[in-house]
Design a protein around this motif. Structure first.
Motif: not given
Length: 120
Positions: A9, A40-41, A44-45
């Motif tokens: 990430t 993305q945060f 992916m996280f």
């Protein structure tokens, strides 16, 4: 696995981090925040760590004791809030509680205070 996910990430949001660190225009920082950092945060996280915290129920990511991965994940959340937007964790109540519990952990606070006093 969780460490790799944090690392992946952080790597994915680098365009935003670089824009911020390099003092690029507010437009460029906002553009990379919206187009890169937020998706993305979240993808992916946040959704995975929120699910893990819900599943584990201890308040920690692994087992029932604080581990280095808790610090790694909390640091990523701190960066997203501090450099980005405090509301980034609003959709993830367990992740917010996790972040708060790590940053207010008595042993961490004591260690920080001890370090401050040794510099005086």
């Amino acid at each position: 696995m969780f460490a790799h996910q944090c690392h992946d990430t952080i790597t994915a949001i680098q365009p935003w981090v670089r824009a911020y660190i390099n003092n690029e225009s507010k437009e460029k920082i906002d553009e990379t925040w919206n187009a890169v950092a937020i998706p993305q945060f979240r993808n992916m996280f946040a959704q995975f760590f929120e699910a893990q915290l819900t599943k584990n129920e201890s308040g920690y990511l692994i087992g029932n004791k604080i581990t280095w991965i808790d610090f790694f994940a909390a640091n990523l959340c701190e960066m997203m809030q501090h450099l980005g937007d405090r509301s980034i964790l609003d959709e993830y109540p367990n992740l917010r509680l996790h972040w708060e519990s790590i940053y207010t952990h008595p042993k961490l606070i004591a260690a920080i205070e001890k370090q401050r006093q040794s510099k005086v």
